[in-house]
Design a protein around this motif. Structure first.
Motif, PDB file in Angstrom:
ATOM      1  N   GLU A 101      -3.611   2.191  -3.443  1.00 44.60           N
ATOM      2  CA  GLU A 101      -3.380   3.554  -2.958  1.00 44.60           C
ATOM      3  C   GLU A 101      -4.527   4.016  -2.072  1.00 44.60           C
ATOM      4  O   GLU A 101      -5.672   3.643  -2.304  1.00 44.60           O
ATOM      5  N   TYR A 102      -4.194   4.771  -1.061  1.00 45.77           N
ATOM      6  CA  TYR A 102      -5.248   5.389  -0.267  1.00 45.77           C
ATOM      7  C   TYR A 102      -4.766   6.690   0.351  1.00 45.77           C
ATOM      8  O   TYR A 102      -3.580   6.961   0.384  1.00 45.77           O
ATOM      9  N   TRP A 133       0.068  -2.609  -6.106  1.00 50.17           N
ATOM     10  CA  TRP A 133       0.018  -1.453  -5.218  1.00 50.17           C
ATOM     11  C   TRP A 133      -1.405  -0.959  -5.062  1.00 50.17           C
ATOM     12  O   TRP A 133      -2.118  -0.787  -6.038  1.00 50.17           O
ATOM     13  N   THR A 178       0.832  -1.190   0.000  1.00 55.62           N
ATOM     14  CA  THR A 178       0.000   0.000   0.000  1.00 55.62           C
ATOM     15  C   THR A 178       0.872   1.247   0.000  1.00 55.62           C
ATOM     16  O   THR A 178       1.994   1.243   0.499  1.00 55.62           O
ATOM     17  N   ARG A 179       0.332   2.289  -0.623  1.00 51.49           N
ATOM     18  CA  ARG A 179       1.025   3.572  -0.508  1.00 51.49           C
ATOM     19  C   ARG A 179      -0.014   4.653  -0.271  1.00 51.49           C
ATOM     20  O   ARG A 179      -1.144   4.567  -0.744  1.00 51.49           O
ATOM     21  N   ARG A 180       0.378   5.639   0.496  1.00 50.03           N
ATOM     22  CA  ARG A 180      -0.560   6.733   0.715  1.00 50.03           C
ATOM     23  C   ARG A 180      -0.239   7.818  -0.293  1.00 50.03           C
ATOM     24  O   ARG A 180       0.931   8.143  -0.532  1.00 50.03           O
ATOM     25  N   VAL A 181      -1.291   8.332  -0.919  1.00 55.11           N
ATOM     26  CA  VAL A 181      -1.069   9.317  -1.972  1.00 55.11           C
ATOM     27  C   VAL A 181      -1.072  10.735  -1.413  1.00 55.11           C
ATOM     28  O   VAL A 181      -0.639  11.661  -2.071  1.00 55.11           O
TER      29      VAL A 181
END
Ligand code: UDP
Ligand code: MG
Length: 320
Positions: A198-199, A196, A124-127
């Motif tokens: 994204e959130y 991936w 996961t990656r935070r945008v």
């Protein structure tokens, strides 16, 4: 046969957030039970000074799916992650912060991506970095941009440690024996097919962050030293550049002396040059020293963590 997901939660002084996390995980566990998937929760108490361990023990007494490991002191999140991965027994493992900044609601989506789409891991990656000091976001961006240039290892801006992976990837991560662990780099280094998700950044549910600005700064240097040897090469390149400059200066001075004679002057400029070169030399030795010190720590082969107590008896014994 039913499958098992090990949820690994590094916890350092998280007495406020753990109850929220446990409740959220229980809700998810119900959903997963419908797919015949069981949870195992491994709390890694990283030498907490508050009631974290007591709370975890209470949960473990009530719920047989809850396991815990408690360190003899604070060894850091990286060590906690390693300990969790080493002691988990699931077909899948997921790393999750205790503060609900890694929303458990995404677990189902992550699991289905591995089961149905053929991925080995879902990260996961935070945008956004909403709720974070602006200066911290700025330096974080600089760090990732720099890493992209000086390291072969893939590091994604905004990537969190929240990640679901298959057993094969867990074993790959555990097979890296290094003492200075920079997990974000290790994930990229081992490879595997990763999806991936994204959130938007979620703020922690309770308690406060364990990271100071300087803590993060030191951590980023760790990352650079662990995953790039470019700073070492930098010294050689600066050396080459300065040699060229010096050669040009010698030619210039010889020609000037031949044409106009050699009146002695210019000691201030000489002093500046000496100080400058001295500074560059010290800097390069310092960089070298950083790598040497890391090598020194590696060669000591100290354990990454020391366990004070746990309820994962069988596994511990097998490893010894
Ligand atoms: N953590 C840990 N050991 C430490 C510092 C942090 O196990 O020395 C855990 C912490 O309990 C949390 C996770 O690492 O579950 C992330 O920490 P935090 O939320 O403070 O970091 P941030 O989200 O602000 O980057
Ligand atoms: Mg957090």
């Amino acid at each position: 046969m039913s499958e098992q997901i090990s949820i690994i939660v590094p916890s350092y002084n998280e007495q406020e957030s753990l109850p929220y996390l446990y409740r959220a995980l229980q809700k998810e566990a119900e959903e997963f039970r419908k797919l015949d998937v069981e949870f195992e929760i491994i709390f890694v108490d990283d030498g907490s000074k508050d009631n974290t361990l007591k709370l975890i023990k209470e949960l473990a007494e009530r719920d047989s799916r809850v396991h815990y490991l408690s360190f003899s002191r604070n060894f850091g999140k990286e060590a906690a992650i390693y300990a969790g991965l080493k002691n988990c027994s699931g077909d899948y493992a997921v790393l999750m912060d205790a503060d609900l900044q890694d929303p458990p609601e995404y677990l189902m989506e992550m699991y289905l991506a591995i089961r149905d789409e053929g991925y080995d891991s879902v990260a996961t990656r935070r945008v956004t970095r909403k709720g974070e000091p602006a200066i911290r976001s700025f330096f974080a961006r600089c760090f990732y941009r720099l890493m992209k240039r000086i390291s072969d290892t893939d590091m994604v801006d905004g990537a969190r440690d929240y990640r679901l992976m298959k057993r094969s990837m867990v074993d790959a991560i555990l097979s890296l024996p290094e003492y200075n662990r920079f997990t974000k780099g290790i994930f990229g280094w081992v490879g595997f097919r990763t999806k991936w998700i994204e959130y938007e950044n979620v703020e922690r549910v309770a308690g406060e962050t364990k990271w100071s600005f300087w803590g993060l700064f030191r951590y980023s240097l760790e990352g650079i030293i662990a995953f790039s040897t470019f700073p070492l090469a930098l010294a050689s390149w600066m050396g080459v550049l300065l040699c060229i400059v010096a050669a040009a200066a010698i030619v210039f001075i010889v020609v000037r002396a031949a044409l106009f004679g050699d009146p002695t002057a210019g000691w201030p400029s000489l002093a500046c040059i000496i100080i400058f070169i001295g500074g560059v030399q010290l800097l390069c030795i310092g960089v070298l020293g950083q790598y040497v010190s890391k090598t020194y720590l590696e060669t000591k082969r100290r354990p990454l963590y020391i366990c004070r107590e746990t309820n994962i008896e069988a596994k511990q014994k097998k490893d010894d």
